[in-house]
Design a protein around this motif. Structure first.
Motif, PDB file in Angstrom:
ATOM      1  N   GLU A 101     -11.141 -17.419 -18.307  1.00  0.00           N
ATOM      2  CA  GLU A 101     -10.249 -18.333 -19.021  1.00  0.00           C
ATOM      3  C   GLU A 101     -10.602 -18.385 -20.508  1.00  0.00           C
ATOM      4  O   GLU A 101      -9.715 -18.383 -21.372  1.00  0.00           O
ATOM      5  N   GLU A 102     -11.900 -18.408 -20.811  1.00  0.00           N
ATOM      6  CA  GLU A 102     -12.329 -18.383 -22.209  1.00  0.00           C
ATOM      7  C   GLU A 102     -11.941 -17.082 -22.888  1.00  0.00           C
ATOM      8  O   GLU A 102     -11.588 -17.064 -24.073  1.00  0.00           O
ATOM      9  N   MET A 103     -12.000 -15.999 -22.140  1.00  0.00           N
ATOM     10  CA  MET A 103     -11.623 -14.705 -22.718  1.00  0.00           C
ATOM     11  C   MET A 103     -10.140 -14.691 -23.095  1.00  0.00           C
ATOM     12  O   MET A 103      -9.752 -14.129 -24.118  1.00  0.00           O
ATOM     13  N   ARG A 104      -9.315 -15.327 -22.257  1.00  0.00           N
ATOM     14  CA  ARG A 104      -7.882 -15.407 -22.597  1.00  0.00           C
ATOM     15  C   ARG A 104      -7.694 -16.249 -23.857  1.00  0.00           C
ATOM     16  O   ARG A 104      -6.902 -15.896 -24.741  1.00  0.00           O
ATOM     17  N   GLU A 105      -8.414 -17.352 -23.930  1.00  0.00           N
ATOM     18  CA  GLU A 105      -8.361 -18.197 -25.133  1.00  0.00           C
ATOM     19  C   GLU A 105      -8.840 -17.421 -26.352  1.00  0.00           C
ATOM     20  O   GLU A 105      -8.268 -17.510 -27.445  1.00  0.00           O
ATOM     21  N   ALA A 106      -9.923 -16.646 -26.166  1.00  0.00           N
ATOM     22  CA  ALA A 106     -10.479 -15.864 -27.269  1.00  0.00           C
ATOM     23  C   ALA A 106      -9.524 -14.777 -27.725  1.00  0.00           C
ATOM     24  O   ALA A 106      -9.443 -14.456 -28.912  1.00  0.00           O
ATOM     25  N   SER A 107      -8.770 -14.210 -26.773  1.00  0.00           N
ATOM     26  CA  SER A 107      -7.797 -13.174 -27.119  1.00  0.00           C
ATOM     27  C   SER A 107      -6.711 -13.739 -28.037  1.00  0.00           C
ATOM     28  O   SER A 107      -6.320 -13.108 -29.022  1.00  0.00           O
ATOM     29  N   GLU A 108      -6.260 -14.954 -27.722  1.00  0.00           N
ATOM     30  CA  GLU A 108      -5.279 -15.613 -28.578  1.00  0.00           C
ATOM     31  C   GLU A 108      -5.881 -15.913 -29.952  1.00  0.00           C
ATOM     32  O   GLU A 108      -5.246 -15.714 -30.983  1.00  0.00           O
ATOM     33  N   LEU A 109      -7.142 -16.360 -29.953  1.00  0.00           N
ATOM     34  CA  LEU A 109      -7.805 -16.715 -31.211  1.00  0.00           C
ATOM     35  C   LEU A 109      -7.976 -15.483 -32.095  1.00  0.00           C
ATOM     36  O   LEU A 109      -7.741 -15.532 -33.296  1.00  0.00           O
ATOM     37  N   SER A 110      -8.381 -14.367 -31.497  1.00  0.00           N
ATOM     38  CA  SER A 110      -8.624 -13.162 -32.292  1.00  0.00           C
ATOM     39  C   SER A 110      -7.348 -12.640 -32.932  1.00  0.00           C
ATOM     40  O   SER A 110      -7.387 -12.015 -33.996  1.00  0.00           O
ATOM     41  N   SER A 111      -6.204 -12.934 -32.302  1.00  0.00           N
ATOM     42  CA  SER A 111      -4.937 -12.487 -32.876  1.00  0.00           C
ATOM     43  C   SER A 111      -4.418 -13.432 -33.949  1.00  0.00           C
ATOM     44  O   SER A 111      -3.478 -13.112 -34.668  1.00  0.00           O
ATOM     45  N   GLN A 112      -5.055 -14.632 -34.048  1.00  0.00           N
ATOM     46  CA  GLN A 112      -4.582 -15.648 -34.997  1.00  0.00           C
ATOM     47  C   GLN A 112      -5.502 -15.826 -36.205  1.00  0.00           C
ATOM     48  O   GLN A 112      -5.243 -16.670 -37.049  1.00  0.00           O
ATOM     49  N   THR A 113      -6.593 -15.038 -36.283  1.00  0.00           N
ATOM     50  CA  THR A 113      -7.603 -15.299 -37.322  1.00  0.00           C
ATOM     51  C   THR A 113      -7.671 -14.194 -38.368  1.00  0.00           C
ATOM     52  O   THR A 113      -8.721 -13.961 -38.979  1.00  0.00           O
TER      53      THR A 113
END
Length: 808
Positions: free
Chosen positions: A509-521
């Motif tokens: 679940e954190e990896m999915r959150e991190a995937s979204e974060l990496s695309s937004q930073t």
């Protein structure tokens, strides 16, 4: 409390003495590591054969490890290999991608804050059984997010040389600390956690780590008065604030009632005449009654009456500070009563190995009885020395309190005269060879190696900081250590170990959150794996289904002298034997953090009970002088000749010459600590001063082999009462356990100090659990006594440990 605040680095009695003595002397194997034009004076021996040959680069890494600490030229070349990585841009402190510039600290805090708030909202909205099954993991992650910012920022603001970075780290710390205090009074979080723990269909599905973490967080919430009514909770907060304020004032204002003594210089015969001359004005000596001059006077002045005068002044505290101490103790007793405990000791010890003050007293009584014959022999030796030179007017048949330091100094001086010069051993302990030896030791015992890694631009806070990756023969890269070991202006002289990032499993679940974060930073993170841990090191754990883990990230701080320049420019930093032991001690903490790779961060590594935390570090001190360990590395920096271990044995015997008196001193302080944190302060009159002095003399009269003269009030200098209230016994306790494990596990057979079987047992039964297993079960497992008194813990186990004694 969701953020389990790390205690300040423990300054054990031994370390405190070392600091005083110093004052008186006014993982990924790096694939692109290459040889350097600059090399250490003596090359590392090539005959070292690791237990497991996991990689052909082991010998290269082993040599490079020595050279990065011993050769400035080698380090300069080695550390510049990544100079143009990132196109000259900073990779961020610790490779934290937010921390490439001071403003990044607030960005880091704000993004982390958003993650925290999402978790809090989710926990408060739990309804189904499946929701509640997440409780321990969700709250542990919430705690981890707080720690990510608070621990790292707290470290950076204390060590970074740039004031702008310090200020930015301080602001980030303040942001998260304020939010943490809000969470600690959010009753809904506590209610949801309790509800989850009380549901059998939830609790029975939790792992042992989840159950342990849930219990820890429940206790921490309870200690912050979250279960009390509003009026009582407000009172709790007020008293807590008073304790923090008066405790800090107590530590900062320790002083004698009489700051100076005016003495005729003739009365100081025996003391260093150069020092006496520096203190002399118009024929009289103005002697400060606290600090090194007073300490030296008590050790060297021949006249007993003068020593008595200095002793009395040195151990009589200023009344204002005694008032602060008694106020502190009274407020703590009130806080415990408000929380439903009999005393502050009961409150503090409930989640420690000891469990109760009664058990602590049993341990100290048993230890005192074990130590009594030894200290009696030592005091008799001192008395015999006194009889040989004492005048009839100087009570020749009695050993007075002001005699002990004087005759101890004479005794040890005689012993050291028989041994070699005190700096003889240093030539065999270059910092590089010692670090090399630690790596070899860890490889033999645990299959772990310390591998030099070239730092990226901006990764460290000072060019002298070395990065080491810890590589496991079977698991690969498992931890990162930043070694800041050389002295520099403005740096704290105190050795310390800091955990900047704990071990923890990263969920899908954190990896999915991190995937979204990496695309937004905007390209801050190259991958979701980077984003999941802010850019710090991660690795897949083969022992946990190949799950992704954030790796323990550790900072090791010491204050060793820089290598000399000029004509001795090829000479490396050489450690004294005390410095060597200190480095082994701090690496003991590090190895606990490294091996305690738990799935939940609240029980990772050194996050364990206070009276268990010093066990691995104290045990490591024994390895420092073991002959088979010295054989791994102790070689002369110029000739490469091996050190004769007999020379170390002689030195250790001198250091332990008065070990009984040292143990007695610590028993006295441990007993005093327990008495002060009992319910007795509740009966002390408000505003009156003297109750703590009466209690101090009662303890000394009962347990000290040398009577304390009436009129002293040394308790005003017992600064550890604030930071380690009711737990001062811990260091002695862990020394007793470490001594037993050393004898029964690592000295059971010849060569046991480098025996992989012994190392495997200690790693499996103690180190790997961090704080996720009851300390008594860890000790019992290491001693192969899983069904006995030890495994049960409690008062009986505490008495048993006391009977083991402290003999190392």
């Amino acid at each position: 409390m969701l953020k389990r605040l790390q205690r300040g680095p423990w300054t054990c009695p031994q370390c405190a003495r070392q600091q005083q003595k110093a004052a008186r002397r006014c993982l990924v194997t790096s694939s692109n590591s290459r040889g350097s034009a600059a090399t250490a004076t003596a090359t590392a021996p090539d005959d070292y054969q690791p237990v497991l040959k996991a990689s052909p680069s082991i010998a290269h890494d082993d040599r490079a490890l020595r050279q990065i600490f011993d050769s400035h030229g080698f380090w300069k070349d080695f550390s510049s290999k990544n100079k143009y990585h990132y196109g000259g841009r900073s990779a961020g402190l610790f490779q934290n991608r937010y921390l490439t510039h001071p403003e990044g600290f607030q960005t880091f805090a704000n993004i982390t804050l958003q993650k925290c708030k999402r978790i809090v909202s989710r926990v408060l909205a739990y309804e189904s059984v499946e929701d509640y099954k997440r409780a321990a993991k969700d709250l542990d992650r919430l705690s981890d997010l707080l720690c990510r910012v608070i621990d790292l920022s707290d470290f950076v603001r204390s060590v970074h040389p740039d004031p702008k970075v310090q200020a930015a780290a301080d602001n980030a710390y303040g942001t998260m600390f304020e939010y943490m205090n809000i969470l600690n009074t959010t009753t809904g979080l506590n209610d949801q956690l309790k509800k989850a723990s009380q549901m059998p269909e939830v609790y029975n599905t939790w792992s042992e780590e989840e159950k342990t973490v849930a219990a820890i967080l429940e206790k921490d919430f309870s200690k912050s008065a979250i279960d009390l009514a509003d009026s009582e909770r407000h009172a709790f907060v007020d008293i807590s604030n008073e304790i923090a304020q008066v405790g800090t004032e107590f530590v900062e204002n320790m002083a004698t009632a009489t700051p100076y003594l005016s003495l005729e210089s003739s009365r100081l015969n025996g003391m260093d005449p150069m020092l006496v001359r520096q203190l002399t004005r118009w024929g009289n000596v103005t002697l400060p009654t606290v600090g090194m001059p007073a300490t030296l006077a008590l050790r060297t002045v021949e006249d007993a009456d003068t020593r008595r005068e200095i002793y009395m002044a040195n151990r009589t505290s200023a009344k204002d500070n005694l008032h602060r101490l008694e106020d502190l103790l009274k407020r703590r007793a009130e806080l415990a009563k408000l929380s439903g405990y009999d005393s502050f000791a009961h409150l503090t010890l409930a989640d420690k190995m000891a469990k109760s003050p009664e058990a602590v007293t049993s341990f100290l009584d048993a230890l005192s009885a074990d130590n009594a014959p030894r200290v009696k022999r030592e005091m008799q030796e001192l008395l015999e020395l006194k009889k040989s030179d004492a005048r009839s007017s100087n009570f020749p048949t009695d050993l007075n309190a002001w005699d002990r330091d004087y005759y101890t100094a004479q005794l040890l001086s005689n012993e050291r005269t028989k041994a070699r010069a005190p700096d003889f051993l240093s030539a065999y302990f270059s910092l590089g060879t010692v670090m090399q030896g630690l790596s070899r030791l860890f490889h033999r015992l645990y299959g772990l190696r310390l591998v030099p890694r070239e730092p990226l631009p901006g990764e460290t806070w000072n060019p002298d900081v070395r990065r080491l990756d810890v590589v496991d023969d079977n698991e690969g890269h498992i931890a990162v250590i930043y070694c800041d070991l050389f002295e520099r202006s403005g740096k704290s002289p105190n050795p310390a170990h800091f955990t900047l990032r704990c071990s923890r499993r990263i969920s899908e679940e954190e990896m999915r959150e991190a995937s979204e974060l990496s695309s937004q930073t905007n390209g801050i993170f190259a991958t979701a794996q980077e984003a999941a841990n802010d850019g710090l090191a991660t690795q897949f754990n083969p022992k946990d289904g190949n799950a992704l883990y954030q790796l323990p990230t550790i900072a090791l701080i010491c204050d060793f002298a820089n290598p000399p320049s000029g004509s001795q420019g090829n000479r490396p930093t050489l450690l004294t034997f005390r410095e060597l032991t200190t480095l082994f001690h701090e690496m003991g903490h590090a190895i606990h953090s490294i091996c305690g790779r738990t799935a939940l961060q609240n029980v990772s590594g050194t996050r364990c009970a206070t009276d268990f935390a010093e066990l691995p570090s104290v045990l490591m001190e024994s390895f420092a002088s073991a002959p088979e360990v010295l054989g791994l590395y102790a070689r002369h920096w110029e000739t490469d000749a091996p050190l004769n271990p007999e020379r170390v044995r002689e030195r250790v015997e001198v250091d332990r010459r008065m070990a009984g008196a040292e143990v007695e001193s610590q028993v006295l302080l441990g007993m005093l600590d327990q008495q002060y944190h009992s319910s007795l302060p509740l009966n002390w009159s408000e505003g009156a001063v003297g109750a703590s002095t009466k209690l101090y003399h009662q303890v000394w009269n009962k347990y000290s082999s040398v009577p304390e003269p009436a009129g002293t009030s040394w308790q005003g200098f017992f600064g550890h009462l604030f930071g380690y209230g009711a737990t001062y016994y811990s260091y002695l306790f862990d020394r007793a356990i470490a001594g037993k494990i050393w004898r029964d596990v690592f000295q059971r057979q010849q060569g046991g100090a480098v025996d992989p079987e012994a190392g495997g047992l200690f790693r499996e039964e103690v180190l790997r659990w961090g704080g996720g297993r009851d300390g008594w079960r860890c000790v019992a497992g290491a001693l192969r006594d899983k069904e006995g008194v030890l495994a049960e813990g409690g008062k009986g186990a505490m008495e048993m440990v006391g009977r083991w004694g402290v003999h190392g």
